[in-house]
Motif scaffolding. Structure first.
Motif, PDB file in Angstrom:
ATOM      1  N   ARG A  25       0.827  -1.448  -0.158  1.00 29.20           N
ATOM      2  CA  ARG A  25      -0.008  -0.089   0.372  1.00 29.20           C
ATOM      3  C   ARG A  25       0.904   1.131   0.092  1.00 29.20           C
ATOM      4  O   ARG A  25       0.623   2.065  -0.695  1.00 29.20           O
ATOM      5  CB  ARG A  25      -0.866   0.073   1.137  1.00 29.20           C
ATOM      6  CG  ARG A  25      -1.877  -1.180   0.685  1.00 29.20           C
ATOM      7  CD  ARG A  25      -2.926  -1.076   2.264  1.00 29.20           C
ATOM      8  NE  ARG A  25      -4.155  -1.944   2.242  1.00 29.20           N
ATOM      9  CZ  ARG A  25      -5.594  -1.541   2.024  1.00 29.20           C
ATOM     10  NH1 ARG A  25      -5.598   0.042   1.663  1.00 29.20           N
ATOM     11  NH2 ARG A  25      -6.081  -2.298   1.663  1.00 29.20           N
ATOM     12  N   ARG A 123     -10.560   0.586  -0.019  1.00 28.25           N
ATOM     13  CA  ARG A 123     -11.260  -0.315  -0.508  1.00 28.25           C
ATOM     14  C   ARG A 123     -12.209   0.415  -1.339  1.00 28.25           C
ATOM     15  O   ARG A 123     -13.280   0.282  -0.079  1.00 28.25           O
ATOM     16  CB  ARG A 123     -10.642  -1.670  -0.217  1.00 28.25           C
ATOM     17  CG  ARG A 123     -11.183  -2.580  -1.505  1.00 28.25           C
ATOM     18  CD  ARG A 123     -10.397  -4.070  -0.960  1.00 28.25           C
ATOM     19  NE  ARG A 123     -10.749  -5.349  -1.724  1.00 28.25           N
ATOM     20  CZ  ARG A 123      -9.643  -5.492  -2.019  1.00 28.25           C
ATOM     21  NH1 ARG A 123      -8.515  -5.525  -1.605  1.00 28.25           N
ATOM     22  NH2 ARG A 123     -10.195  -6.496  -2.813  1.00 28.25           N
ATOM     23  N   LYS A 124     -13.072   0.508  -2.445  1.00 28.51           N
ATOM     24  CA  LYS A 124     -14.070   0.445  -2.695  1.00 28.51           C
ATOM     25  C   LYS A 124     -14.645   0.574  -4.577  1.00 28.51           C
ATOM     26  O   LYS A 124     -14.210   0.643  -5.089  1.00 28.51           O
ATOM     27  CB  LYS A 124     -14.730   2.378  -2.844  1.00 28.51           C
ATOM     28  CG  LYS A 124     -13.785   3.288  -3.114  1.00 28.51           C
ATOM     29  CD  LYS A 124     -14.633   4.560  -2.841  1.00 28.51           C
ATOM     30  CE  LYS A 124     -15.730   4.890  -2.945  1.00 28.51           C
ATOM     31  NZ  LYS A 124     -15.756   6.404  -3.004  1.00 28.51           N
ATOM     32  N   THR A 125     -16.143   0.541  -4.691  1.00 30.62           N
ATOM     33  CA  THR A 125     -16.325   0.105  -6.371  1.00 30.62           C
ATOM     34  C   THR A 125     -16.486   1.637  -6.558  1.00 30.62           C
ATOM     35  O   THR A 125     -17.228   2.610  -6.790  1.00 30.62           O
ATOM     36  CB  THR A 125     -17.619  -0.318  -5.432  1.00 30.62           C
ATOM     37  OG1 THR A 125     -17.650  -1.053  -5.005  1.00 30.62           O
ATOM     38  CG2 THR A 125     -18.524  -0.920  -7.615  1.00 30.62           C
ATOM     39  N   LEU A 131     -14.103  -2.892  -8.985  1.00 33.88           N
ATOM     40  CA  LEU A 131     -13.349  -2.814  -7.292  1.00 33.88           C
ATOM     41  C   LEU A 131     -12.425  -2.214  -7.252  1.00 33.88           C
ATOM     42  O   LEU A 131     -11.939  -2.413  -8.531  1.00 33.88           O
ATOM     43  CB  LEU A 131     -13.295  -4.431  -6.241  1.00 33.88           C
ATOM     44  CG  LEU A 131     -12.874  -3.769  -5.498  1.00 33.88           C
ATOM     45  CD1 LEU A 131     -13.980  -3.388  -4.651  1.00 33.88           C
ATOM     46  CD2 LEU A 131     -13.057  -5.819  -4.652  1.00 33.88           C
ATOM     47  N   TYR A 133      -8.731   0.701  -6.165  1.00 32.97           N
ATOM     48  CA  TYR A 133      -8.392   1.553  -4.603  1.00 32.97           C
ATOM     49  C   TYR A 133      -9.044   3.080  -5.157  1.00 32.97           C
ATOM     50  O   TYR A 133      -8.997   3.769  -5.970  1.00 32.97           O
ATOM     51  CB  TYR A 133      -7.182   1.465  -4.651  1.00 32.97           C
ATOM     52  CG  TYR A 133      -6.450   0.106  -4.488  1.00 32.97           C
ATOM     53  CD1 TYR A 133      -7.540  -0.020  -2.804  1.00 32.97           C
ATOM     54  CD2 TYR A 133      -6.367  -0.856  -4.908  1.00 32.97           C
ATOM     55  CE1 TYR A 133      -7.148  -1.719  -2.377  1.00 32.97           C
ATOM     56  CE2 TYR A 133      -6.323  -2.294  -4.547  1.00 32.97           C
ATOM     57  CZ  TYR A 133      -6.429  -2.556  -2.782  1.00 32.97           C
ATOM     58  OH  TYR A 133      -6.237  -3.917  -2.685  1.00 32.97           O
ATOM     59  N   TYR A 153      -8.431   6.672  -9.119  1.00 30.12           N
ATOM     60  CA  TYR A 153      -9.286   4.896  -8.860  1.00 30.12           C
ATOM     61  C   TYR A 153      -7.995   4.440 -10.041  1.00 30.12           C
ATOM     62  O   TYR A 153      -7.867   5.222 -10.923  1.00 30.12           O
ATOM     63  CB  TYR A 153     -10.745   4.880  -9.597  1.00 30.12           C
ATOM     64  CG  TYR A 153     -11.614   6.017  -8.640  1.00 30.12           C
ATOM     65  CD1 TYR A 153     -12.570   5.075  -8.139  1.00 30.12           C
ATOM     66  CD2 TYR A 153     -12.400   7.011  -8.762  1.00 30.12           C
ATOM     67  CE1 TYR A 153     -12.990   5.493  -6.842  1.00 30.12           C
ATOM     68  CE2 TYR A 153     -12.681   7.642  -7.922  1.00 30.12           C
ATOM     69  CZ  TYR A 153     -13.351   6.752  -6.336  1.00 30.12           C
ATOM     70  OH  TYR A 153     -13.946   7.288  -5.847  1.00 30.12           O
ATOM     71  N   VAL A 156      -7.896  -2.728  -8.935  1.00 28.17           N
ATOM     72  CA  VAL A 156      -7.824  -3.467  -7.673  1.00 28.17           C
ATOM     73  C   VAL A 156      -6.817  -4.427  -8.197  1.00 28.17           C
ATOM     74  O   VAL A 156      -6.065  -5.247  -7.353  1.00 28.17           O
ATOM     75  CB  VAL A 156      -9.085  -4.511  -6.471  1.00 28.17           C
ATOM     76  CG1 VAL A 156      -8.587  -5.070  -6.009  1.00 28.17           C
ATOM     77  CG2 VAL A 156      -9.379  -3.028  -6.134  1.00 28.17           C
ATOM     78  N   ASP A 160      -3.547  -6.069  -6.206  1.00 27.15           N
ATOM     79  CA  ASP A 160      -3.708  -7.622  -5.883  1.00 27.15           C
ATOM     80  C   ASP A 160      -2.730  -8.422  -6.263  1.00 27.15           C
ATOM     81  O   ASP A 160      -1.976  -8.724  -6.074  1.00 27.15           O
ATOM     82  CB  ASP A 160      -4.947  -7.979  -5.847  1.00 27.15           C
ATOM     83  CG  ASP A 160      -6.103  -7.312  -4.622  1.00 27.15           C
ATOM     84  OD1 ASP A 160      -5.570  -6.874  -3.607  1.00 27.15           O
ATOM     85  OD2 ASP A 160      -6.949  -7.447  -4.916  1.00 27.15           O
TER      86      ASP A 160
END
Length: 418
Positions: A25, A123-125, A131, A133, A153, A156, A160
């Motif tokens: 992160r 983390r959100k939609t 999905l 970040y 944005y 993810v 990941d």
């Protein structure tokens, strides 16, 4: 041990995952900050005057529109999912959704960035349902003052993937190695435990066999001695039981050694079983002779009852030779005799000799007991007092006799011993 190792592995893996997640992160926040700085650099290159006007707080709608065009170009160039730009009041100066430009953002995340001047990641939609970040990246001028906040944005999947590529190998490889180590340790521990169990069983069996060669008093003294090399001696009073096979020498001369040993085993088994039943402790076996000590409450009575029961059992067994028994009560020294390399725990003293002397006075099937012992035991069936001269004593000693032929069937103590 193995459950503890497994718990440690789980905790360690969790901590490693958290550490890698935080590091990843942090790297991603730095990358997002770098993207925001690239956007600012593009604005400076493409519209320096407009940018200066914006920083001075006098930007017009035309200036904001010009900045929006540059923001849109950067979204395409950097392949961002979405981009927002806020001024210090939280006003949206650019949004991929034009309808939101000019609105006020009141989210706690934005306020946190304005106060701390530090980038944050959530983390959100996203609007399109993917999905992603959400990253807030502040831009500071050369004096360290906050000027604009960018909201980017990113998918993810990128972060990941980065996390999996770095964290998973670092966690899985040690985890697999530890599992292999646990397996190897498990095998070694099981083998070691089997070896320990076998050795313990062997020691236990050896200890049990050794106990058959020594008296209970010797075992108790050895245990109570602890780490001491010397087992302390003590002066005690006890009733001594001495038995001997009558005319054993002729029997041994006339029979094969195997038959002699068989006979001794039979007659010793009878005696040991009965004296143990009456609470006696076999001190030693000397050829065909047996020395037993009776201590504690009713020692005299228990010794005499054991003698009567033994003579009765020997008579009923129809053995090749009979027994004579002598019993005497007195003080003895109980302790370990001999060097450290080979000791014998026994009783010594005149009382031991007296029991042997009285035994030598007994006929087959007879027990000879000093009068004081008979009186203390209040035993029945004994003959009158007679004074006999024994070796080692200047004065005669009073004794009484009991013969198995005079067995009183009403004597419950004798019947109990059989």
């Amino acid at each position: 041990m193995i459950p503890a190792i497994l718990i440690f592995m789980v905790v360690l893996s969790g901590l490693l995952w958290i550490a890698f997640d935080q590091v990843t992160r942090h790297i991603y926040l730095e990358q997002a900050q770098a993207r925001a700085d690239l956007i600012v650099d593009s604005i400076k290159d493409s519209a320096p005057d407009t940018w200066h006007t914006f920083l001075s707080g006098h930007a017009t709608d035309a200036d904001i529109h010009e900045l929006g065009i540059i923001f849109k170009e950067e979204i395409e160039r950097q392949k961002l999912l979405s981009l927002k730009a806020y001024d210090l009041r939280g006003t949206v100066i650019y949004d991929t959704n034009p309808a939101l430009i000019g609105t006020i953002e009141t989210s706690q995340s934005l306020r946190e960035v304005i106060v701390s001047n530090q980038p944050v990641l959530f983390r959100k939609t996203a609007r399109d349902g993917t999905l992603a970040y959400e990253i807030y990246a502040p831009h500071l001028d050369e004096n360290g003052n906050l000027r604009i906040i960018f909201e980017l944005y990113e998918e993810v999947g990128y972060l990941d993937t980065l996390l999996l590529e770095t964290a998973v190998p670092a966690i899985v490889v040690p985890l697999v190695l530890q599992l292999i180590l646990i397996g190897v340790l498990g095998v070694l521990v099981r083998r070691a435990q089997r070896d320990i169990d076998q050795r313990t069983d062997a020691i236990g069996q050896l200890s049990q066999r050794l106990q058959t060669f020594v008296s209970a008093s010797a075992m108790s003294a050895a245990r109570n001695a602890g780490n001491l090399d010397n087992i302390p001696s003590r002066k005690i009073e006890c009733t001594l039981f001495h038995s001997d096979v009558r005319d054993f020498t002729s029997y041994a001369e006339d029979n094969a050694p195997e038959r002699v040993v068989y006979f001794l085993n039979d007659i010793m088994t009878i005696q040991v079983k009965i004296v143990t039943h009456f609470g006696g402790d076999v001190d030693k076996m000397i050829g065909d002779a047996l020395l037993v000590r009776f201590e504690g409450e009713n020692a005299q009575k228990r010794a005499i009852d054991a003698a009567k029961a033994i003579l009765d059992a020997a008579k009923r067994a129809s053995l090749a030779r009979g027994l004579g028994i002598g019993i005497f009560t007195g003080q003895v020294i109980s302790g370990a005799i001999g060097p450290k390399s080979r000791r014998d725990f026994t009783v010594i003293g005149d009382s031991v000799n007296m029991s042997a002397r009285l035994c030598s006075q007994a006929q087959v099937g007879e027990v000879v007991v000093d009068t004081d012992t008979v009186k203390a035991a209040a035993s029945k069936g004994f003959s009158g007092v007679e004074n006999i001269q024994v070796k080692g004593r200047a004065q005669a000693i009073g004794v009484q006799r009991w013969h198995v032929s005079a067995l009183d069937k009403s004597d419950s103590s004798v019947e109990g011993g059989g």
